[in-house]
Design a protein around this motif. Structure first.
Motif, PDB file in Angstrom:
ATOM      1  N   ASP A 270      31.502  49.294  49.620  1.00  0.00           N
ATOM      2  CA  ASP A 270      32.721  49.926  49.334  1.00  0.00           C
ATOM      3  C   ASP A 270      33.731  49.166  49.460  1.00  0.00           C
ATOM      4  N   HIS A 271      33.714  47.785  49.479  1.00  0.00           N
ATOM      5  CA  HIS A 271      34.866  46.844  49.610  1.00  0.00           C
ATOM      6  C   HIS A 271      35.557  46.801  48.310  1.00  0.00           C
ATOM      7  N   GLU A 272      36.847  46.774  48.379  1.00  0.00           N
ATOM      8  CA  GLU A 272      37.772  46.657  47.019  1.00  0.00           C
ATOM      9  C   GLU A 272      36.997  45.483  46.042  1.00  0.00           C
ATOM     10  N   LEU A 273      36.425  44.492  46.670  1.00  0.00           N
ATOM     11  CA  LEU A 273      35.703  43.440  45.660  1.00  0.00           C
ATOM     12  C   LEU A 273      34.618  43.811  45.031  1.00  0.00           C
ATOM     13  N   THR A 274      33.860  44.724  45.772  1.00  0.00           N
ATOM     14  CA  THR A 274      32.845  45.217  45.020  1.00  0.00           C
ATOM     15  C   THR A 274      33.088  46.290  44.094  1.00  0.00           C
ATOM     16  N   LYS A 276      35.557  46.149  42.340  1.00  0.00           N
ATOM     17  CA  LYS A 276      36.119  45.744  41.051  1.00  0.00           C
ATOM     18  C   LYS A 276      34.822  45.062  40.245  1.00  0.00           C
ATOM     19  N   ALA A 277      33.968  44.392  40.935  1.00  0.00           N
ATOM     20  CA  ALA A 277      32.879  43.860  40.335  1.00  0.00           C
ATOM     21  C   ALA A 277      32.112  44.805  39.785  1.00  0.00           C
ATOM     22  N   ALA A 278      32.109  46.275  40.363  1.00  0.00           N
ATOM     23  CA  ALA A 278      31.150  47.074  39.615  1.00  0.00           C
ATOM     24  C   ALA A 278      31.648  47.472  38.523  1.00  0.00           C
ATOM     25  N   GLU A 279      33.087  47.466  37.910  1.00  0.00           N
ATOM     26  CA  GLU A 279      33.668  47.841  36.808  1.00  0.00           C
ATOM     27  C   GLU A 279      32.530  47.350  35.577  1.00  0.00           C
ATOM     28  N   ASP A 280      32.554  46.003  35.688  1.00  0.00           N
ATOM     29  CA  ASP A 280      31.674  45.466  34.454  1.00  0.00           C
ATOM     30  C   ASP A 280      30.292  44.923  34.755  1.00  0.00           C
ATOM     31  N   THR A 285      27.077  48.451  40.129  1.00  0.00           N
ATOM     32  CA  THR A 285      27.282  50.051  40.181  1.00  0.00           C
ATOM     33  C   THR A 285      25.854  50.520  40.717  1.00  0.00           C
ATOM     34  N   ALA A 286      24.596  50.126  40.266  1.00  0.00           N
ATOM     35  CA  ALA A 286      23.439  50.805  40.524  1.00  0.00           C
ATOM     36  C   ALA A 286      23.291  50.319  42.113  1.00  0.00           C
ATOM     37  N   PRO A 310      24.521  39.422  44.714  1.00  0.00           N
ATOM     38  CA  PRO A 310      25.555  38.411  44.534  1.00  0.00           C
ATOM     39  C   PRO A 310      26.639  39.024  43.548  1.00  0.00           C
ATOM     40  N   LEU A 311      27.822  38.461  43.973  1.00  0.00           N
ATOM     41  CA  LEU A 311      28.934  38.988  43.143  1.00  0.00           C
ATOM     42  C   LEU A 311      29.614  38.067  42.101  1.00  0.00           C
ATOM     43  N   ALA A 312      28.787  36.805  42.089  1.00  0.00           N
ATOM     44  CA  ALA A 312      29.382  35.594  41.227  1.00  0.00           C
ATOM     45  C   ALA A 312      30.660  35.238  41.578  1.00  0.00           C
TER      46      ALA A 312
END
Length: 869
Positions: A270-274, A276-280, A285-286, A310-312
């Motif tokens: 639920d972190h802001e960076l996660t 944001k990363a989930a958006e694309d 997202t899953a 990993p969030l790259a």
RNA sequence: GCGGACGUGGCGAAACUGGUAGACGCAAGGGACUUAAAAUCCCUCGACUUCGGUCAUGCGGGUUCGACCCCCGCCGUCCGCACCA
């Protein structure tokens, strides 16, 4: 002599009526006596009382009656923790209104409690679902709001998409709603919070003043508050190509000494960076959805297999910019704690190690025992408890430092670099008090489209729950009750809506003890009454409340002090946590649970009474409806009377431990009741006067003196044991006294007047000493013995210290620490004479067997140990 | 997973501040009373014993003249984990 058996069915209601008529337990708020407030945690009106209640209220009752006898002005009230989910569940399942269900249950349970013969001031009774109670709660909440103790913020809840309702953690089973079976989602809702975390330090440090609380409860609260001294710092971030990103990643750690062992960063789903990363990224997202299905329970999150994606993006190591730490969204990082982000040091943290092994990350040991620097980390992280024997390795400028030195150095450097600061963190979170349910106290606010959140004016309180509600549709009935919901804004008179959330029921139980001081006051709490009675001198309840209820109440007292409703900060001076009532479980040959009433003893085992089929009995566990090992207090009181049940509850097992309910044990208690009745009947026939003079004369006879000594030492120890809540010990002493009286009656020495006087003294004391435990039997005996008035009004007997003194003492003789004999000597015997007597003692001579004496240790009045070789 | 507690006879337990391990109760066995049963009363009741003792407080170490008690390491059981109350 009375030959009839004692019949509790006749006696118990009679004496209950007598106490009622005499107003024995009604308490005023003004007395010249010292006050004593004894309180058991009030019950939830679930339907019928259970054995746990019997145990809890019996203990409190013994204390209340004992303190009253000792001359205290005793407050011992009773009420009902009456809001909560079971009433709504009943409404859904049985189509009965939660209010009716609750008040019906209260009527049943009140009658049951009264049949126990409790010394309770019933004139102070209330239920938390009475508007006259919760209205004050609403007013205090508004005052807390004005005092800055309340906040509205967004938080995450378990959401059942089918039932359209928020689920309690216990209603989430394997990630699914208990009723609907639908996968649970996490959902964010704007909710009301009490700012308990502002009091973290205060609630923690004040634990030290609660010296009459069990150490384990204080420890549990300490751990719950979870103070840690750590470091907050931020990493520079770069993308996969090595480009520096604008944002930085802030983490919180208490192990900054291991910074050179860091091999990844993990952030909450639920972190802001996660987000944001989930958006694309569908993958992320899953993953976020998967984490959401775990629910909000910390236990479920911690138990789940450690996973991440990993969030790259990469965090640059602050002391070695060439090292890139991959940033993962991980399911084990909690958004609500610290920064919702950590760095992982796999070598020295098991969770991090499991994670690193799974994703092929580096494992770099950075702390090692001195001399064992070549450590290999396998499947178990290296966590060294003994800080003195370890130092830093593989850590550049930290090498050779102790853990503490390394922490200071890292903190100093990061602070110097302007990217870190030492911080104190607490695990304690703010208290979310919003519940999306009907059967609770309405939160007294109004949502206005123009003015926002607006208080309900105090003169419009209480905001009363509407009666016309239905439970045939999913969701909160208040939310769809348009008539109740719709109001005009108190500020601008525009059309507005009531808050439809109700309070967490923990609020109701966070101040009821204060309300008992003045249950009919027009203020929440009458300060004079509260200043007189508070704090609760002895609070008794289950260990399951060790953390939340007690911590919330401690917070509430502070909040009420700030808003002028209470003068103290710690509501419970002394706390006692009692154990559960447990019972054997029985299973039929076909695997069904059987009730204790369906089985009977045959030889060593059990059979089903109806069929004679063998039954599998398993060790005792907590009484529960599902395992059918429940004993109904009504049945026991009907069969044996309340006194027998009370006596059994107090006997044998220490009150803080689980007690096993057994038929044999109850029968033992029942036989003891009858035994007392016979003895009292016999002694009551003796036509002698018990006076100071006749007792003094009696002491001249050795047998009478011996019984008087037992009587008076019992008086002394029973009082001590009850004060210390050691009921089982008090009862053992009472058995000894009864045995001594019975023995004196059977030896024929009862013939003399001296003995008869002594026996009368003994039984009168006996009755008074067991009166707090078996109050009905005690009244009946008191009457038979010809005493005036009620024993519950009589002062506690005093013991004569002269009768406890003795001029002889028995010394244990040891040789090399092993008991070899004993010796009774005069009290004042000199050390030399004692040593000499011991060395010449037969058993010593025998066991010395030619060895020479090296040393003699003398513990005065107790023991002599002869060290020989 | 994290945190906490607990562990002594057949059973519930006691042992106060490191000083007699098993008070008191339950169950069991034996006996008395009774035509019989219930109720009641009396006796025995950790294990082994050559009757001198020896071994025993979950297991293994340690400290001490002396450890159920203090220290270290295991094993087992139970409880809590924030919306059950």
């Amino acid at each position: 002599m009375s030959s009839e058996r004692y019949n509790p069915k006749v006696s118990e209601p009679t004496w209950q009526k007598a106490w009622d008529m005499a107003g024995s337990f009604v308490t005023s708020n003004s007395s010249s006596k010292p006050k004593y407030y004894v309180l058991e945690m009030f019950p939830y009106p679930s339907g019928r009382i259970h054995m746990g209640h019997v145990r809890n209220y019996t203990m409190g009752d013994v204390i209340a009656r004992y303190r009253k006898a000792c001359g205290y002005d005793v407050l011992h009230p009773m009420g009902w923790d009456a809001f909560g989910m079971p009433a709504e569940n009943a409404a859904m399942e049985r189509k009965v209104h939660p209010g009716k269900w609750t008040y019906d249950n209260i009527a049943t349970m009140r009658a049951q409690l009264k049949s126990m013969g409790l010394a309770i001031d019933w004139s102070r009774e209330f239920a938390t679902c009475d508007p006259s109670y919760y209205g004050h709660e609403q007013r205090m909440f508004i005052e807390f709001y004005r005092a800055g103790l309340v906040e509205r913020k967004v938080s995450v809840v378990n959401w059942d998409p089918v039932d359209q309702t928020v689920l309690a953690n216990e209603q989430v089973i394997d990630g699914k709603g208990w009723r609907s079976g639908a996968p649970v989602e996490k959902r964010e809702l704007a909710q009301w919070f009490l700012k308990i975390s502002d009091f973290s330090e205060e609630l923690l440090s004040a634990l030290d003043t609660l010296t009459d609380w069990p150490e384990k409860v204080r420890l549990m609260q300490r751990n719950w508050i979870g103070k840690s001294e750590g470091l907050r710092f931020s990493f520079a971030l770069e993308d996969a190509e090595g480009n520096l990103l604008d944002e930085r990643l802030t983490v919180y750690t208490t192990r900054h000494d291991t910074i050179f062992g860091a091999s990844f960063c993990a952030i909450s789903a639920d972190h802001e960076l996660t987000r944001k990363a989930a958006e694309d990224s569908d993958l992320i997202t899953a993953f976020r959805r998967e984490c959401a299905s775990l629910g909000t329970s910390e236990e479920a999150i911690e138990r789940a297999e450690k996973k991440g994606v990993p969030l790259a993006i990469y965090a640059r190591h602050p002391f070695d910019p060439s090292r890139k730490l991959p940033v993962f969204a991980a399911n084990f990082v909690l958004i609500g704690y610290g920064e919702g982000a950590v760095f992982g040091c796999p070598a020295h943290d098991q969770r991090d190690l499991d994670f690193a092994r799974k994703y092929g990350l580096d494992v770099i040991p950075v702390v090692a025992r001195k001399g064992e620097e070549n450590v290999e980390i396998g499947a178990v992280a290296l966590i060294e408890k003994d800080q003195a024997s370890v130092h830093l390795i593989n850590s550049a400028f930290l090498n050779g430092m102790s853990v503490d030195e390394a922490k200071s150095e890292v903190a100093r450097r990061l602070e110097e670099m302007g990217i870190g600061e030492r911080t104190t963190n607490y695990r304690l979170r703010d208290w979310g008090v919003s519940r999306q349910r009907y059967w609770g106290c309405p939160i007294p606010f109004i949502h206005c489209p123009s003015c926002g959140v607006v208080e309900v004016p105090l003169d419009q309180l209480p905001v009363v729950l509407p009666d016309d509600v239905t439970f045939d549709k999913p969701g909160n009935p208040l939310d769809r009750n348009e008539e109740w919901k719709s109001v005009s804004c108190p500020k601008c008179s525009q059309h507005a809506q009531r808050e439809t959330d109700t309070f967490d029921t923990f609020i109701d139980s966070s101040w009821y003890f204060a309300r008992f001081c003045s249950p009919h006051a027009s203020e929440p709490v009458d300060l004079d009454a509260a200043n007189y009675w508070m704090p609760v001198d002895q609070y008794i309840g289950g260990i399951e409340h060790a953390i939340l209820h007690l911590l919330y109440s401690r917070f509430f007292a502070r909040a009420m002090k700030i808003t002028g409703h209470l003068g103290i900060e710690e509501p419970f001076k002394s706390l006692f946590t009692q154990g559960m009532v447990i019972h054997e479980t029985y299973k039929s040959s076909s695997g069904e649970w059987l009730m204790p009433s369906q089985v009977s003893r045959e030889g060593d085992g059990w059979v089903e009474t109806s069929s004679g089929n063998p039954v599998l009995a398993s060790p005792a566990e907590k009484m529960s409806k599902s395992k059918r090992n429940v004993i109904d207090p009504d049945d026991i009181i009907d069969k044996y009377g309340a006194d027998t049940a009370r006596w059994f509850m107090l006997s044998d097992t220490p009150p803080e431990r689980d007690i096993e309910w057994t038929e044999a044990g109850v029968l033992g208690a029942w036989r003891f009741v009858q035994r007392i009745w016979r003895i009292i009947g016999e002694v009551a026939e003796f036509d002698v006067d018990v006076t100071a003079a006749s007792l003094r004369a009696a002491s001249g006879h050795p047998a009478a003196l011996a019984l008087r000594r037992v009587t008076h030492s019992t008086i002394a120890s029973v009082g001590e044991d009850i004060s210390a809540l050691r009921f089982n010990r008090a009862i053992a002493r009472l058995y000894e006294l009864v045995n001594a009286i019975a023995a004196s009656l059977s030896t024929g020495e009862n013939a003399g007047t001296a003995m008869r006087v002594t026996q009368r003294e003994a039984v009168s004391a006996l009755v008074q000493l067991f009166a707090p435990m078996m109050p009905h039997l005690a009244e009946e005996c008191w009457k038979v013995l010809g005493h005036e008035g009620l024993v519950c009004e009589a002062p506690w007997p005093a013991h004569d210290p002269a009768l406890l003194a003795s001029d002889e003492v028995t010394i244990v003789i040891q040789v090399n620490g092993k008991k070899r004999g004993e010796l009774t000597v005069e009290k004042g015997l000199s050390r030399e004479a004692l040593e000499e007597a011991c060395l010449n003692h037969d058993s010593v001579v025998r066991s010395l067997n030619g060895m020479s004496v090296r040393k003699v240790i003398v513990v005065p009045g107790k023991l002599v140990n002869i060290v020989a070789a």
